[in-house]
Design a protein around this motif. Structure first.
Motif, PDB file in Angstrom:
ATOM      1  N   THR A 158       0.813  -1.232   0.000  1.00 50.23           N
ATOM      2  CA  THR A 158       0.000   0.000   0.000  1.00 50.23           C
ATOM      3  C   THR A 158       0.842   1.277   0.000  1.00 50.23           C
ATOM      4  N   THR A 159       2.139   1.152   0.122  1.00 45.97           N
ATOM      5  CA  THR A 159       3.007   2.336   0.190  1.00 45.97           C
ATOM      6  C   THR A 159       3.962   2.343  -1.002  1.00 45.97           C
ATOM      7  N   PRO A 160       4.078   3.484  -1.712  1.00 51.59           N
ATOM      8  CA  PRO A 160       5.061   3.575  -2.803  1.00 51.59           C
ATOM      9  C   PRO A 160       6.469   3.315  -2.271  1.00 51.59           C
ATOM     10  N   SER A 161       7.257   2.619  -3.077  1.00 49.43           N
ATOM     11  CA  SER A 161       8.580   2.215  -2.600  1.00 49.43           C
ATOM     12  C   SER A 161       9.453   3.409  -2.236  1.00 49.43           C
ATOM     13  N   GLY A 162       9.325   4.502  -2.937  1.00 43.86           N
ATOM     14  CA  GLY A 162      10.169   5.660  -2.662  1.00 43.86           C
ATOM     15  C   GLY A 162       9.821   6.335  -1.346  1.00 43.86           C
ATOM     16  N   GLU A 163       8.597   6.121  -0.861  1.00 45.84           N
ATOM     17  CA  GLU A 163       8.168   6.787   0.366  1.00 45.84           C
ATOM     18  C   GLU A 163       8.120   5.819   1.582  1.00 45.84           C
ATOM     19  N   PHE A 164       8.469   4.531   1.318  1.00 44.80           N
ATOM     20  CA  PHE A 164       8.263   3.505   2.366  1.00 44.80           C
ATOM     21  C   PHE A 164       9.033   3.815   3.642  1.00 44.80           C
ATOM     22  N   PHE A 165      10.326   4.090   3.525  1.00 40.58           N
ATOM     23  CA  PHE A 165      11.139   4.310   4.725  1.00 40.58           C
ATOM     24  C   PHE A 165      10.812   5.639   5.407  1.00 40.58           C
ATOM     25  N   ALA A 166      10.442   6.632   4.595  1.00 41.85           N
ATOM     26  CA  ALA A 166      10.092   7.925   5.178  1.00 41.85           C
ATOM     27  C   ALA A 166       8.818   7.827   6.003  1.00 41.85           C
ATOM     28  N   ARG A 167       7.814   7.076   5.507  1.00 40.30           N
ATOM     29  CA  ARG A 167       6.543   6.967   6.206  1.00 40.30           C
ATOM     30  C   ARG A 167       6.598   6.022   7.415  1.00 40.30           C
ATOM     31  N   HIS A 168       7.327   4.890   7.255  1.00 37.70           N
ATOM     32  CA  HIS A 168       7.254   3.828   8.269  1.00 37.70           C
ATOM     33  C   HIS A 168       8.590   3.549   8.966  1.00 37.70           C
ATOM     34  N   GLY A 169       9.519   4.504   8.836  1.00 40.91           N
ATOM     35  CA  GLY A 169      10.834   4.323   9.463  1.00 40.91           C
ATOM     36  C   GLY A 169      10.746   4.117  10.974  1.00 40.91           C
ATOM     37  N   GLY A 170       9.840   4.862  11.608  1.00 38.99           N
ATOM     38  CA  GLY A 170       9.684   4.726  13.064  1.00 38.99           C
ATOM     39  C   GLY A 170       9.237   3.340  13.473  1.00 38.99           C
ATOM     40  N   ASP A 171       8.233   2.788  12.719  1.00 39.55           N
ATOM     41  CA  ASP A 171       7.759   1.424  13.027  1.00 39.55           C
ATOM     42  C   ASP A 171       8.859   0.398  12.819  1.00 39.55           C
ATOM     43  N   LEU A 172       9.603   0.572  11.704  1.00 47.17           N
ATOM     44  CA  LEU A 172      10.691  -0.376  11.414  1.00 47.17           C
ATOM     45  C   LEU A 172      11.764  -0.313  12.497  1.00 47.17           C
ATOM     46  N   LEU A 173      12.085   0.914  12.923  1.00 50.59           N
ATOM     47  CA  LEU A 173      13.109   1.072  13.959  1.00 50.59           C
ATOM     48  C   LEU A 173      12.663   0.435  15.275  1.00 50.59           C
ATOM     49  N   TRP A 174      11.386   0.613  15.600  1.00 51.12           N
ATOM     50  CA  TRP A 174      10.845   0.029  16.838  1.00 51.12           C
ATOM     51  C   TRP A 174      10.911  -1.491  16.812  1.00 51.12           C
ATOM     52  N   MET A 175      10.520  -2.112  15.701  1.00 50.87           N
ATOM     53  CA  MET A 175      10.563  -3.557  15.619  1.00 50.87           C
ATOM     54  C   MET A 175      11.996  -4.076  15.576  1.00 50.87           C
ATOM     55  N   ALA A 176      12.898  -3.301  14.974  1.00 51.17           N
ATOM     56  CA  ALA A 176      14.316  -3.686  14.997  1.00 51.17           C
ATOM     57  C   ALA A 176      14.832  -3.667  16.438  1.00 51.17           C
ATOM     58  N   LEU A 177      14.399  -2.655  17.176  1.00 49.92           N
ATOM     59  CA  LEU A 177      14.786  -2.555  18.592  1.00 49.92           C
ATOM     60  C   LEU A 177      14.262  -3.767  19.376  1.00 49.92           C
ATOM     61  N   VAL A 178      13.016  -4.159  19.096  1.00 52.95           N
ATOM     62  CA  VAL A 178      12.426  -5.326  19.766  1.00 52.95           C
ATOM     63  C   VAL A 178      13.210  -6.586  19.421  1.00 52.95           C
ATOM     64  N   ALA A 179      13.511  -6.769  18.116  1.00 53.24           N
ATOM     65  CA  ALA A 179      14.174  -8.002  17.671  1.00 53.24           C
ATOM     66  C   ALA A 179      15.633  -8.063  18.086  1.00 53.24           C
ATOM     67  N   LEU A 180      16.324  -6.916  18.063  1.00 48.99           N
ATOM     68  CA  LEU A 180      17.775  -6.922  18.313  1.00 48.99           C
ATOM     69  C   LEU A 180      18.156  -6.709  19.773  1.00 48.99           C
ATOM     70  N   ILE A 181      17.318  -6.013  20.525  1.00 46.97           N
ATOM     71  CA  ILE A 181      17.709  -5.665  21.898  1.00 46.97           C
ATOM     72  C   ILE A 181      16.750  -6.231  22.946  1.00 46.97           C
ATOM     73  N   ILE A 182      15.448  -5.885  22.814  1.00 50.75           N
ATOM     74  CA  ILE A 182      14.499  -6.280  23.862  1.00 50.75           C
ATOM     75  C   ILE A 182      14.341  -7.798  23.920  1.00 50.75           C
ATOM     76  N   ARG A 183      14.150  -8.438  22.739  1.00 50.69           N
ATOM     77  CA  ARG A 183      13.966  -9.894  22.733  1.00 50.69           C
ATOM     78  C   ARG A 183      15.188 -10.630  23.295  1.00 50.69           C
ATOM     79  N   PRO A 184      16.436 -10.291  22.871  1.00 51.64           N
ATOM     80  CA  PRO A 184      17.602 -10.966  23.479  1.00 51.64           C
ATOM     81  C   PRO A 184      17.732 -10.705  24.980  1.00 51.64           C
ATOM     82  N   LEU A 185      17.357  -9.472  25.414  1.00 49.87           N
ATOM     83  CA  LEU A 185      17.449  -9.172  26.849  1.00 49.87           C
ATOM     84  C   LEU A 185      16.458 -10.021  27.650  1.00 49.87           C
TER      85      LEU A 185
END
Length: 610
Positions: A70-97
């Motif tokens: 549903t999101t144009p590829s050129g705008e994907f990271f700009a629109r959803h960067g926060g969500d991606l960063l949050w899930m990366a934080l969950v997968a890389l830091i919170i889950r291992p902790l």
């Protein structure tokens, strides 16, 4: 440093009330788990958070697929960067902790701490069980139950905790997410939950029952094998290797049959669950595609539904094996509970006091005792041993001589009557203080599988080397000890004696036992065939040391060789648990009763007494 902090969360050797574990499976579990309940609550909470994180990742995967469509590829990271960063934080830091915290709590705190706390408390309780308790079971089987009950209780508890959250969180979250996408997606999962629960309801009690039977058979095998190893000399002397093989084979065959029956149940459950899991994946996938085809759900919902179905499939098989492990462990705990939760037959009464022995006056007043038989081994016996008196206890085999000593030591409880030491009823005294004031040398001398020094220090903990050497010299044991070599680097006092002292001869074990009692120097002395394993020359040499040891003490001596106790102050003859004669050697010979007949039989009328 971090590991040590978690390792100290459970105090394995903390003081606890010395009481019997409760009977009843839930109460038995609670008895130990309530001692670490704050830690178990934390583990439950961490397990819940870990399970929620796993489900959140699956939910994000479905959402990610929808976002890419549903999101144009050129705008994907700009629109959803926060969500991606949050899930990366969950997968890389919170889950291992969270996973690391769970591992620290499980592997550093609970696994070693809870296991060994249970072992320690059970061992401490069994050590003070009555003598008859140990006579009625295999030592190997008792040790196995002490060692296995702890890890079985721990594993079954942790498996329940892990399985609980995975089942509740995965099934509950999946139903919620399916309902959010389309309520119709819930149908296959709801039917699967019903089938899965029905399968467990039917099979789990059978697994539990058969696991308990297998555990009991496993203990029987262990008991028989250890019994054979412990008596290996007898086995070889009678050339009974084949009979011993058959004895163990019979128990192993029974165990094999019980394990096979248990395995059939597990295999049947496995096939059924695997079939149900296949139906769940196919039904969920087919329904999701049908709904997507009708524009009822998105592509991400298909990924979410199939991903969760496959994850639940894997979880269901894992839970099935966990359930099998839980009830196999519960069977082991149940088997151990029947032994470990037995009440003690000989207890210190409330308000029991330490014994004082200013004189050493012993009185047996109307005592009755039997080993669970109808007729009494000792029936209405009265005996008064004056302070400092040395009596010889005589009678045919089975007359009750050793039983009388066991009752004096309160290894068994009287059925009637009482025993007094310096006007103190021994049932009102602590068992430890009673036995600390009585030195005993038995005919069946058993040494601990430790060094000569450690065996001697049982008589007087903290004794100096000079005191040890003095006791060994008086027991005429210093000569052979100097030449001892256990083949493992131990020499002299440091030499290991083997299980029950098998590396020493009977006479050597007897002399160690006499040296140990010399060190103890208790005010009351019991000699039960104390010189039976000695040759005449050594016995004559030790007799002088025993005479020195007996000075100023109240002594009860048992001997089948009447010449060794005929010089006692008074001889007491018992038969069938009753006192029938008492007097000096000369008086009893003149009386012509049982003692005179026994003396005549042993000496043929040719041995005199100076």
């Amino acid at each position: 440093m971090l590991f040590q902090r978690f390792e100290k969360l459970i105090d394995v050797f903390k003081p606890v009330a010395d009481i019997a574990p409760p009977k009843g499976m839930l109460r038995f579990y609670a008895h130990y788990l309530k001692q670490v309940w704050p830690l178990m609550i934390v583990v439950l909470l961490v397990g819940f958070v870990a399970a929620v994180i796993e489900v959140a990742l699956f939910s994000f995967l479905g959402r990610l697929i929808d976002l890419t469509q549903t999101t144009p590829s050129g705008e994907f990271f700009a629109r959803h960067g926060g969500d991606l960063l949050w899930m990366a934080l969950v997968a890389l830091i919170i889950r291992p902790l969270v996973s690391g915290l769970h591992d620290l709590l499980t592997h550093q705190a609970i696994n070693p701490g809870l296991t060994n706390m249970i072992r320690w408390q059970n061992h401490r309780y069994l050590l003070r069980q009555s003598l008859s308790f140990f006579h009625n079971d295999f030592a190997g089987r008792l040790a196995q139950r002490v060692m296995q009950t702890g890890p079985a209780l721990r594993d079954s508890t942790m498996q329940v905790v892990d399985a609980l959250w995975h089942v509740l969180v995965y099934a509950g979250s999946a139903l919620y997410l399916f309902a959010e996408a389309d309520p119709r997606l819930m149908i296959p999962l709801s039917l699967w939950i019903l089938g899965y629960a029905s399968a467990l309801w039917y099979f789990v009690p059978r697994i539990k029952q058969r696991a308990a039977a297998a555990s009991a058979s496993r203990s029987r095998v262990m008991g028989r094998i250890v019994d054979g190893y412990s008596n290996i000399a007898t086995l070889k002397l009678f050339a009974h290797a084949r009979e011993e093989e058959n004895y163990a084979r019979e128990a192993m065959g029974e165990l094999l049959a019980k394990v096979r029956l248990q395995s059939r149940t597990i295999t049947s459950l496995d096939v059924l669950i695997t079939s149900l899991n296949g139906l769940l994946i196919v039904a969920t996938g087919a329904l999701a595609l049908w709904l997507w085809n009708g524009d009822a759900i998105s592509t991400g919902a298909i990924a979410l539904a199939l991903g969760l179905a496959i994850r639940i499939n894997n979880m269901a098989e894992w839970v099935m094996w966990v359930v099998n492990g839980i009830f196999e462990n519960v069977g082991t705990v149940q088997d151990g509970m029947h032994t470990l939760a037995q009440p003690r037959l000989v207890l210190d009464h409330q308000g029991a006091t330490p014994m004082r022995v200013p004189r050493g006056h012993i009185r047996f007043e109307g005592i009755h005792f039997h080993y669970g038989k109808q007729s009494g081994v000792i029936a209405g016996l009265d005996l008064d041993v004056r302070p400092g008196e040395k009596i010889g206890l005589i009678g045919p085999s089975g007359a009750g001589k050793s039983t009388l000593i066991n009752l004096l030591l309160r290894l068994y409880e009287l059925q009637e009557g009482r025993i007094l030491i310096d006007d103190q009823d021994i049932t009102t005294l602590t068992q430890e203080s009673l036995r600390a004031n009585i030195g005993v040398v038995t005919q069946d001398t058993s040494l601990l599988h430790r060094s000569i020094r450690e065996n001697l220090l049982y008589g007087k903990p903290g004794a100096s080397d000079e005191q040890l050497q003095d006791a060994l010299r008086k027991a005429h044991a210093e000569g052979f000890i100097q030449n001892l070599d256990d083949g493992q680097g131990g020499h002299g006092l440091a030499a290991l004696v083997g299980e029950r002292g098998v590396k020493l001869s009977g006479g050597q074990r007897q002399r160690i036992a006499i040296a140990r009692v010399l060190l103890k120097d208790a005010p009351i002395l019991v000699l039960d065939e104390a010189t039976s394993a000695l040759d005449s020359e050594v016995e004559a040499a030790i007799q002088e040391s025993l005479d020195t040891l007996m000075q100023g003490k109240t002594v009860i001596a048992i001997a089948h060789r009447l010449s060794t106790i005929a010089r006692m102050d008074r001889l007491v003859v018992i038969d069938q648990g009753q006192l029938i004669e008492t007097g000096s050697h000369a008086e009893l010979l003149e009386r012509g009763g049982l003692y005179a007949r026994l003396w005549q039989r042993q000496t043929g009328g040719f041995v005199g007494l100076e």
